[in-house]
Scaffold this active site. Structure first.
Site, PDB file in Angstrom:
ATOM      1  CE  LYS A   1       8.424  56.326  41.522  1.00 29.37           C
ATOM      2  NZ  LYS A   1       9.543  56.079  42.483  1.00 29.37           N
TER       3      LYS A   1
ATOM      4  CB  THR B   1       7.480  54.236  37.141  1.00 31.60           C
ATOM      5  OG1 THR B   1       6.543  53.548  36.316  1.00 31.60           O
ATOM      6  CG2 THR B   1       6.728  55.330  37.867  1.00 31.60           C
ATOM      7  CG  ASP B   2       6.646  52.486  32.010  1.00 34.63           C
ATOM      8  OD1 ASP B   2       6.156  52.326  33.143  1.00 34.63           O
ATOM      9  OD2 ASP B   2       6.635  51.594  31.127  1.00 34.63           O
ATOM     10  CD  GLU B   3       2.777  52.006  36.511  1.00 29.61           C
ATOM     11  OE1 GLU B   3       1.757  52.414  37.077  1.00 29.61           O
ATOM     12  OE2 GLU B   3       3.258  50.879  36.718  1.00 29.61           O
TER      13      GLU B   3
ATOM     14  CE1 TYR C   1       4.647  53.610  42.195  1.00 27.91           C
ATOM     15  CE2 TYR C   1       3.804  53.111  40.011  1.00 27.91           C
ATOM     16  CZ  TYR C   1       4.859  53.197  40.898  1.00 27.91           C
ATOM     17  OH  TYR C   1       6.133  52.867  40.482  1.00 27.91           O
TER      18      TYR C   1
HETATM   19  P1  NAD Z   1       8.995  47.421  46.329  1.00 27.56           P
HETATM   20  O1  NAD Z   1       7.615  47.783  46.765  1.00 27.56           O
HETATM   21  O2  NAD Z   1       9.324  45.988  46.069  1.00 27.56           O
HETATM   22  O3  NAD Z   1      10.061  47.938  47.405  1.00 27.56           O
HETATM   23  C1  NAD Z   1       9.968  49.198  48.001  1.00 27.56           C
HETATM   24  C2  NAD Z   1      10.969  49.241  49.168  1.00 27.56           C
HETATM   25  O4  NAD Z   1      10.922  50.562  49.716  1.00 27.56           O
HETATM   26  C3  NAD Z   1      10.621  48.262  50.299  1.00 27.56           C
HETATM   27  O5  NAD Z   1      11.795  47.619  50.755  1.00 27.56           O
HETATM   28  C4  NAD Z   1      10.051  49.157  51.392  1.00 27.56           C
HETATM   29  O6  NAD Z   1      10.266  48.668  52.703  1.00 27.56           O
HETATM   30  C5  NAD Z   1      10.810  50.450  51.139  1.00 27.56           C
HETATM   31  N1  NAD Z   1      10.088  51.646  51.627  1.00 27.56           N
HETATM   32  C6  NAD Z   1       8.797  51.970  51.391  1.00 27.56           C
HETATM   33  N2  NAD Z   1       8.488  53.117  52.030  1.00 27.56           N
HETATM   34  C7  NAD Z   1       9.627  53.524  52.659  1.00 27.56           C
HETATM   35  C8  NAD Z   1       9.936  54.646  53.473  1.00 27.56           C
HETATM   36  N3  NAD Z   1       9.025  55.577  53.774  1.00 27.56           N
HETATM   37  N4  NAD Z   1      11.197  54.751  53.954  1.00 27.56           N
HETATM   38  C9  NAD Z   1      12.138  53.798  53.692  1.00 27.56           C
HETATM   39  N5  NAD Z   1      11.885  52.715  52.934  1.00 27.56           N
HETATM   40  C10 NAD Z   1      10.647  52.586  52.422  1.00 27.56           C
HETATM   41  O7  NAD Z   1       9.258  48.327  45.045  1.00 27.56           O
HETATM   42  P2  NAD Z   1      10.066  47.993  43.709  1.00 27.56           P
HETATM   43  O8  NAD Z   1       9.165  47.295  42.765  1.00 27.56           O
HETATM   44  O9  NAD Z   1      11.372  47.419  44.041  1.00 27.56           O
HETATM   45  O10 NAD Z   1      10.273  49.471  43.139  1.00 27.56           O
HETATM   46  C11 NAD Z   1      11.404  50.238  43.543  1.00 27.56           C
HETATM   47  C12 NAD Z   1      11.355  51.587  42.841  1.00 27.56           C
HETATM   48  O11 NAD Z   1      11.339  51.398  41.415  1.00 27.56           O
HETATM   49  C13 NAD Z   1      10.085  52.390  43.156  1.00 27.56           C
HETATM   50  O12 NAD Z   1      10.461  53.740  43.304  1.00 27.56           O
HETATM   51  C14 NAD Z   1       9.205  52.194  41.939  1.00 27.56           C
HETATM   52  O13 NAD Z   1       8.379  53.319  41.751  1.00 27.56           O
HETATM   53  C15 NAD Z   1      10.231  52.074  40.841  1.00 27.56           C
HETATM   54  N6  NAD Z   1       9.859  51.276  39.670  1.00 27.56           N
HETATM   55  C16 NAD Z   1       9.359  50.007  39.828  1.00 27.56           C
HETATM   56  C17 NAD Z   1       9.053  49.249  38.690  1.00 27.56           C
HETATM   57  C18 NAD Z   1       8.554  47.823  38.822  1.00 27.56           C
HETATM   58  O14 NAD Z   1       8.252  47.189  37.802  1.00 27.56           O
HETATM   59  N7  NAD Z   1       8.499  47.244  40.005  1.00 27.56           N
HETATM   60  C19 NAD Z   1       9.221  49.783  37.409  1.00 27.56           C
HETATM   61  C20 NAD Z   1       9.734  51.081  37.290  1.00 27.56           C
HETATM   62  C21 NAD Z   1      10.038  51.811  38.429  1.00 27.56           C
HETATM   63  P1  TYD Z   2       1.260  45.041  38.128  1.00 30.84           P
HETATM   64  O1  TYD Z   2       2.234  43.920  38.247  1.00 30.84           O
HETATM   65  O2  TYD Z   2       0.471  45.457  39.315  1.00 30.84           O
HETATM   66  O3  TYD Z   2       2.082  46.269  37.527  1.00 30.84           O
HETATM   67  P2  TYD Z   2       1.548  47.706  36.938  1.00 30.84           P
HETATM   68  O4  TYD Z   2       0.117  47.851  37.219  1.00 30.84           O
HETATM   69  O5  TYD Z   2       2.366  48.678  37.700  1.00 30.84           O
HETATM   70  O6  TYD Z   2       1.856  47.653  35.487  1.00 30.84           O
HETATM   71  O7  TYD Z   2       0.233  44.671  36.976  1.00 30.84           O
HETATM   72  C1  TYD Z   2       0.658  44.383  35.662  1.00 30.84           C
HETATM   73  C2  TYD Z   2      -0.581  44.191  34.813  1.00 30.84           C
HETATM   74  O8  TYD Z   2      -1.250  43.007  35.244  1.00 30.84           O
HETATM   75  C3  TYD Z   2      -1.598  45.305  34.942  1.00 30.84           C
HETATM   76  O9  TYD Z   2      -2.190  45.541  33.675  1.00 30.84           O
HETATM   77  C4  TYD Z   2      -2.623  44.770  35.914  1.00 30.84           C
HETATM   78  C5  TYD Z   2      -2.606  43.278  35.630  1.00 30.84           C
HETATM   79  N1  TYD Z   2      -2.908  42.389  36.781  1.00 30.84           N
HETATM   80  C6  TYD Z   2      -3.878  41.396  36.666  1.00 30.84           C
HETATM   81  O10 TYD Z   2      -4.524  41.239  35.601  1.00 30.84           O
HETATM   82  N2  TYD Z   2      -4.130  40.599  37.746  1.00 30.84           N
HETATM   83  C7  TYD Z   2      -3.473  40.736  38.920  1.00 30.84           C
HETATM   84  O11 TYD Z   2      -3.768  39.989  39.901  1.00 30.84           O
HETATM   85  C8  TYD Z   2      -2.454  41.748  39.026  1.00 30.84           C
HETATM   86  C9  TYD Z   2      -1.708  41.945  40.300  1.00 30.84           C
HETATM   87  C10 TYD Z   2      -2.214  42.548  37.928  1.00 30.84           C
END
Ligand code: NAD
Ligand code: TYD
Length: 340
Positions: free
Chosen positions: A157, A125-127, A153
């Site tokens: 990562k 992630t970019d985070e 988090y």
């Molecule tokens: P999500 O929370 O929707 O899904 C995570 C999945 O991983 C779930 O199906 C969960 O059951 C499974 N999981 C969790 N712990 C596990 C374990 N110990 N063993 C097996 N399975 C397990 O997450 P997401 O938003 O789809 O993100 C997926 C990946 O992408 C993550 O690694 C996250 O850091 C990365 N990512 C997410 C975003 C975003 O915007 N959501 C952006 C950049 C990177």
């Molecule tokens: P989120 O979707 O949790 O992603 P991330 O924190 O990983 O970027 O949140 C996106 C942005 O929205 C973040 O600045 C936090 C804000 N946010 C709210 O203002 N209200 C909410 O209820 C949630 C879940 C997030």
């Protein structure tokens, strides 16, 4: 070709499963997911009908279980999406983030070392770069930006990323890493900003905006992220990190207002609530490397992607209403109940 996709029952992982099954009909796609609160088998219902798809309910921290899957499936590629992914939950309880995101990554890479692999890809992630100030719109995250994390988090990562690069240097494991900006699209768990606001709008519930709503995120449609990872698997250079993002920065409040407008709901639903602890101000990816070296560009404009996403939530109410009626209720009460 057999590809293990961990976390394939979650948001991005499931979108990636569907992308791979349609883009590579000759591949076997093996999903490994332990189905935490964020994993959902109904998301994979269509995939389960495909003979090229297999599912294992296994924790990536379970070394014996993971080794067994490798012995049976002989994968050439592993793409690791499995993670605890929500910043607010990591603030509440960091422990499980360290376990899954760091130790789970190590177990998967140990399996890759033991049984051999053509590619291990870490979905990051970019985070991991921390945040940028709001008054410096000229600054972007490049792959050279130092790791500088804010939340448990992002720290977990970042630790995983360092471990992945260490396994490459020390053991010669053929790894790649992608660091993507915020995704949105179908199957996004409704604890995250965009699906939470859509669900609350549809239920005429308050829309809880943290702080002043001025924080900026760089939003990318999930299908574009999946295509970027596929491209990195095909053409990416081993040992390299690729940033993925589409120069689509928006403030949270603008996103929430746009969702209200699209759904015809009043902005009076917006409620400003206490800010997130350590809240990152701005994320912004410089995607020059993946564009110039691999030819990737995002295909979906935000204006179209958000309409498609809202339509998906309207057409798939059962999917998210089932989630809202379960453990989510306790989570919501804990997180938002007396948040002033
Ligand atoms: P999500 O929370 O929707 O899904 C995570 C999945 O991983 C779930 O199906 C969960 O059951 C499974 N999981 C969790 N712990 C596990 C374990 N110990 N063993 C097996 N399975 C397990 O997450 P997401 O938003 O789809 O993100 C997926 C990946 O992408 C993550 O690694 C996250 O850091 C990365 N990512 C997410 C975003 C975003 O915007 N959501 C952006 C950049 C990177
Ligand atoms: P989120 O979707 O949790 O992603 P991330 O924190 O990983 O970027 O949140 C996106 C942005 O929205 C973040 O600045 C936090 C804000 N946010 C709210 O203002 N209200 C909410 O209820 C949630 C879940 C997030």
């Amino acid at each position: 070709m057999t590809v293990i996709v961990t976390g394939g029952a979650g948001f991005i992982g499931s979108n990636f499963v569907y992308h791979m099954l349609s883009a590579h009909p000759d591949y076997r796609i093996v999903c490994v997911d332990c189905l935490t609160y964020a994993g959902n088998m109904s998301t994979l219902a269509e995939a389960m009908k495909n003979p090229n798809f297999a599912f294992y309910k296994t924790d990536i921290c379970d070394r014996d279980g993971i080794y067994e899957i490798f012995e049976k499936e002989h994968p050439q590629v592993v793409v690791n999406f499995a993670a605890e992914s929500h910043v607010d939950r990591s603030i509440e309880n960091p422990d499980v983030f360290l376990r899954t995101n760091i130790m789970g990554t190590a177990v998967l890479m140990d399996a890759c070392r033991k049984y051999g692999i053509d590619r291990y890809h870490q979905v990051s992630t970019d985070e991991v770069y921390g945040d940028l100030p709001l008054d410096r719109p000229d600054l972007f995250f490049t792959e050279q930006t130092p790791i500088h994390t804010s939340s448990p988090y992002s720290s977990s990562k970042a630790a995983a990323d360092l471990l992945v690069l260490a396994y490459h240097r020390t053991y010669g494991l053929p790894v790649t890493i992608s660091r993507c900006s915020n995704n949105y699209g179908p199957y996004h768990f409704p604890e995250k900003l965009i699906p939470l606001m859509i669900a609350n709008c549809l239920n005429d519930k308050p829309l809880p905006v943290y702080g002043k709503g001025e924080n900026v995120r760089d939003w990318l449609y999930v299908a574009d992220h999946c295509k970027a990872i596929d491209l990195i698997l095909q053409k990416g250079k081993v040992g390299e990190v690729y940033n993925v993002g589409g120069h689509n920065e928006m403030t949270n409040i603008d996103i929430v207002k746009l969702i209200c407008k699209e759904l015809g709901k009043p902005e009076s639903l917006i409620t400003y609530v206490a800010d997130r602890k350590g809240h990152d101000m701005r994320y912004a990816i410089d995607p020059t490397k993946i564009h110039t070296e691999l030819g990737w560009l995002p295909e979906t404009k935000f204006a179209d992607g958000i309409k498609m996403t809202i339509k998906w939530y309207l057409d798939n109410k059962d999917w998210w209403q089932t989630i809202l009626s379960g453990e989510y209720k306790d989570y919501y009460a804990r997180m938002y109940g007396d948040r002033k």
